[in-house]
Write an enzyme that holds these catalytic residues in place. Structure first.
Site, mmCIF file in Angstrom:
data_model
loop_
_atom_site.group_PDB
_atom_site.id
_atom_site.type_symbol
_atom_site.label_atom_id
_atom_site.label_comp_id
_atom_site.label_asym_id
_atom_site.label_seq_id
_atom_site.Cartn_x
_atom_site.Cartn_y
_atom_site.Cartn_z
ATOM 1 N N HIS A 61 1.904 0.133 -0.623
ATOM 2 C CA HIS A 61 2.749 0.201 0.578
ATOM 3 C C HIS A 61 2.193 -0.653 1.717
ATOM 4 O O HIS A 61 2.934 -0.999 2.627
ATOM 5 C CB HIS A 61 3.034 1.658 0.996
ATOM 6 N N ASP A 184 -0.526 3.695 -6.044
ATOM 7 C CA ASP A 184 -0.292 2.975 -4.784
ATOM 8 C C ASP A 184 -1.365 1.908 -4.503
ATOM 9 O O ASP A 184 -2.204 2.072 -3.628
ATOM 10 C CB ASP A 184 -0.250 4.002 -3.640
ATOM 11 N N SER A 566 -4.829 3.981 5.161
ATOM 12 C CA SER A 566 -4.225 3.567 3.905
ATOM 13 C C SER A 566 -4.969 2.354 3.379
ATOM 14 O O SER A 566 -5.206 1.396 4.111
ATOM 15 C CB SER A 566 -2.760 3.215 4.104
HETATM 16 N N1 ARG Z 1 2.748 8.683 3.827
HETATM 17 C C1 ARG Z 1 2.011 7.468 3.634
HETATM 18 C C2 ARG Z 1 1.748 6.796 4.979
HETATM 19 O O1 ARG Z 1 1.884 7.403 5.981
HETATM 20 C C3 ARG Z 1 2.712 6.556 2.674
HETATM 21 C C4 ARG Z 1 3.972 5.930 3.178
HETATM 22 C C5 ARG Z 1 4.628 4.962 2.226
HETATM 23 N N2 ARG Z 1 5.362 5.624 1.148
HETATM 24 C C6 ARG Z 1 6.630 6.087 1.225
HETATM 25 N N3 ARG Z 1 7.130 6.724 0.210
HETATM 26 N N4 ARG Z 1 7.408 5.922 2.285
HETATM 27 O O2 ARG Z 1 1.822 5.641 5.265
HETATM 28 N N1 GLU Z 2 -0.105 6.429 4.447
HETATM 29 C C1 GLU Z 2 -0.901 6.342 5.635
HETATM 30 C C2 GLU Z 2 -1.153 4.897 6.060
HETATM 31 O O1 GLU Z 2 -0.351 4.043 5.819
HETATM 32 C C3 GLU Z 2 -2.151 7.100 5.429
HETATM 33 C C4 GLU Z 2 -1.787 8.506 5.380
HETATM 34 C C5 GLU Z 2 -2.170 9.250 6.601
HETATM 35 O O2 GLU Z 2 -1.490 9.195 7.634
HETATM 36 O O3 GLU Z 2 -3.217 9.888 6.466
HETATM 37 O O4 GLU Z 2 -2.118 4.598 6.722
#
Ligand code: ARG
Ligand code: GLU
Length: 631
Positions: A61, A184, A566
């Site tokens: 991502h 990921d 991330s």
């Molecule tokens: N929750 C993670 C973050 O905050 C991953 C986001 C990307 N994935 C998704 N299914 N939208 O960035």
């Molecule tokens: N998915 C998050 C990012 O893009 C990390 C997840 C979180 O917020 O801990 O940095």
């Protein structure tokens, strides 16, 4: 989220919990240390070096927009994945940079006592070095200043990415959740000039030789194992006042969640009717849904943990202690300022989540800013490629209805009231906005922006400045009040170290989550009829051969992380790479405000799943040959 330069203050505790490295192994300015293998990737992710030839790994991502930019109908790398079979096939990404931290230095005395300006420090720090960048950051609300010096590389090429059905497996359904089965990751390579210095893209550039890169451990993880994370957490607010927490959990989050639920429902209704609309809105839907889901976890976590009440008791004890000192009365003053701020801050957030989300209005604004007809044509082309008017129109009606209902009456702009009076209903107003001529949309954008700039922003910024000034004292006060407690500075996208252990958790009474997931679980979720769970046929075929049930996929640990972490390396007691951080569990997303070790967990890709995918799906053994393994 400890400062690497001060890791010597934590090292005894880390070693007591299992770490076998020294402070110098983690951070040193005199010799290569693990910090030299970690980068800020782009503007908001972390990445790490995994070979002596500049190979870098981060999340899928985090590389998503680069993968998307190289994709077309003929070569859909998002759908099918991408694997460069030799260096010549690696794809350049104009605009993408990575930053290595050269050093960080406490400059509080220079700035506060000697009156040296941040600009001067930055100028000195960056003089004469290729690609040197520096910034001075305030820590602990202006009680400390640190200079960070980076070396920025701007030739970063795409090397490999799994299909989204692996790299984004589970999609928004599984996002922020455990059990998780997402692969990921994406792989890039940093290039340098012939002297290993940063250089703009050139076919003559060569792979960068890092001072240090991670050795990979294939030994696996088990419950209780020590782990630590090196990375760039974006933002936390661990020391805020109960009124700040109450605003987030009881006012802001519930309202924003409600508005986004409506927008997501509208988008998914049209997305399920048409494959073309699904493609157009998949990225938009993902970004609306990401914070939407996080906020729900955050408000529930804050309520369940009684955080507002606990903070109030803390503030009462603080005031008891502070009587007769310079700190007396700070918490009451903060409460009074928060009360003044609330209506303006809420109007600001409602504006961003309603008027600020009308797509046709942002097109009109972007066209207004474009320099010439050629630029306008580019703006139009990229906008209409991913635009479906029925979604925008229905959202406009829903969001403008909510705006009128939620923004305090005294703050509603005259323009909004005039338009309702003129048209009689929001539906009729929508007819004007979506008539095909962009004039009304441009006026909408201008009038709302003007209102925000004149009536809301000045109040918000004045009150926030006053609040921040009080926090400077309140932060110092908290440190004096709790002399035994170790304070870390709130996250600000600078390099930090977090440590913890591999651990499951109980999301609810009577339920226990194990801390690992396997390929067996991917197959249990696999469903060709559900977009988020439809794995590539090649993975089904491999699995059908038998013997792959236990391939590790993801694991949980207690490291304190946030957005920006991330792509961060998850490291074992010996300093070897065991995973890549990519998410947190839903029940623990309040950790941006309060970290509860019982329930806050970070979610990582098990590095062995990356190896499995590169070998079996990417069929790219040359990449594995570059990596170094500990076992
Ligand atoms: N929750 C993670 C973050 O905050 C991953 C986001 C990307 N994935 C998704 N299914 N939208 O960035
Ligand atoms: N998915 C998050 C990012 O893009 C990390 C997840 C979180 O917020 O801990 O940095």
């Amino acid at each position: 989220m400890w400062l690497p330069a001060l890791i010597s203050q934590r090292i005894a505790d880390m070693q007591a919990k299992g770490l076998k490295l020294s402070a110098e192994d983690i951070y040193s300015v005199n010799q290569a240390s693990l910090k030299d293998a970690v980068v800020l990737f782009g503007s908001g992710c972390t990445g790490e070096l995994i070979s002596g030839e500049g190979l870098l790994i981060t999340n899928h991502h985090c590389g998503y927009s680069q993968i998307q930019r190289h994709s077309s109908v003929e070569h859909d790398y998002l759908r099918d994945g991408f694997w460069a079979m030799n260096r010549g096939e690696e794809l350049p990404n104009p605009g993408l940079t990575v930053k290595f931290l050269e050093r960080m230095e406490d400059v509080t005395a220079l700035i506060v006592d000697k009156g040296v300006s941040a600009e001067d420090l930055i100028r000195q720090a960056t003089a004469g070095g290729k690609g040197l960048k520096a910034q001075v950051e305030s820590l602990f609300y202006g009680n400390q200043y640190y200079l960070f010096v980076f070396r920025e590389y701007s030739d970063v090429r795409l090397v490999g990415a799994p299909p989204s059905s692996i790299g984004k497996f589970g999609g928004d359904t599984d996002n922020w959740m455990w059990p998780r089965h997402t692969g990921d990751f994406s792989i890039f390579r940093v290039y340098a000039d012939r002297d290993n210095n940063p250089a703009a893209y050139s076919p003559d550039n060569v792979p960068y030789t890092p001072k240090r890169f991670f050795t990979i451990s294939r030994a696996g993880v088990k419950e209780g194992d020590f782990t630590f994370i090196y990375g760039c957490p974006g933002s936390t607010q661990e020391y805020i006042h109960s009124e700040g927490v109450r605003y987030v959990a009881e006012i802001s989050d519930p309202a924003k969640v409600d508005l986004r639920t409506q927008r997501l429902d509208i988008q998914s209704k049209y997305m399920s009717q048409s494959q073309a609309v699904r493609i157009q809105y998949s990225s938009k839907y993902a970004s609306v849904s990401n914070a939407w889901k996080k906020w729900q976890g955050e408000m529930k976590g804050i309520a369940k943990n009684n955080v507002v009440e606990r903070k109030r008791r803390y503030e009462a004890a603080f005031e008891q202690w502070a009587k007769g000192t310079e700190y007396a009365g700070l918490t009451q003053k903060l409460a009074a300022l928060y009360a003044e701020l609330e209506p303006y801050n809420f109007a600001r957030e409602m504006y961003q989540e309603t008027a600020g989300t009308v797509e046709i209005a942002s097109l009109a604004a972007a066209l207004g800013r474009a320099a010439d007809e050629e630029a306008r044509e580019r703006v139009r082309a990229s906008f209409y490629k991913d635009y479906y008017q029925p979604i925008d129109r229905e959202s406009f009606i829903a969001m403008m209805t909510e705006f009128g209902r939620r923004v305090p009456a005294g703050l509603v702009p005259a323009y909004y009231k005039d338009k309702l009076a003129q048209h009689g209903s929001i539906e009729a107003w929508a007819d004007e906005i979506f008539s095909g001529d962009l004039g009304a949309a441009a006026e909408f954008s201008n009038r709302f922006t003007g209102w925000y700039r004149e009536e809301i922003y000045p109040q918000v910024s004045r009150l926030n400045a006053a609040i921040t000034a009080l926090y400077k004292d309140y932060m110092r006060g908290q440190m004096a009040f709790e002399p035994e407690r170790s304070f870390y500075p709130d996250a600000n996208l600078t390099l930090r170290v977090a440590y913890g252990k591999v651990s499951g958790y109980a999301p609810a009474d009577g339920v226990w989550y194990y801390p690992y997931s396997t390929l067996k679980g991917v197959m249990e979720k696999d469903n060709p009829d559900i977009f988020d769970y439809n794995i590539p046929q090649v993975l089904r075929d491999i699995y059908a051969k038998g013997g792959y049930e236990d391939v590790p996929v993801c694991f949980l640990a207690t490291n304190h992380t946030t957005g920006g972490n991330s792509g961060s390396p998850v490291i074992n007691a010996d300093g070897n790479l065991i995973g890549i951080n990519f998410d947190r569990v839903w029940e623990g997303t309040m950790s941006d405000i309060v970290f509860d070790p019982e329930i806050c967990r970070n979610i990582s890709l098990d590095i062995r799943y990356m190896l499995f995918i590169v070998e079996n799906i990417g069929k790219a053994p040359h990449l594995l040959a570059e990596m170094r393994f500990a076992d």
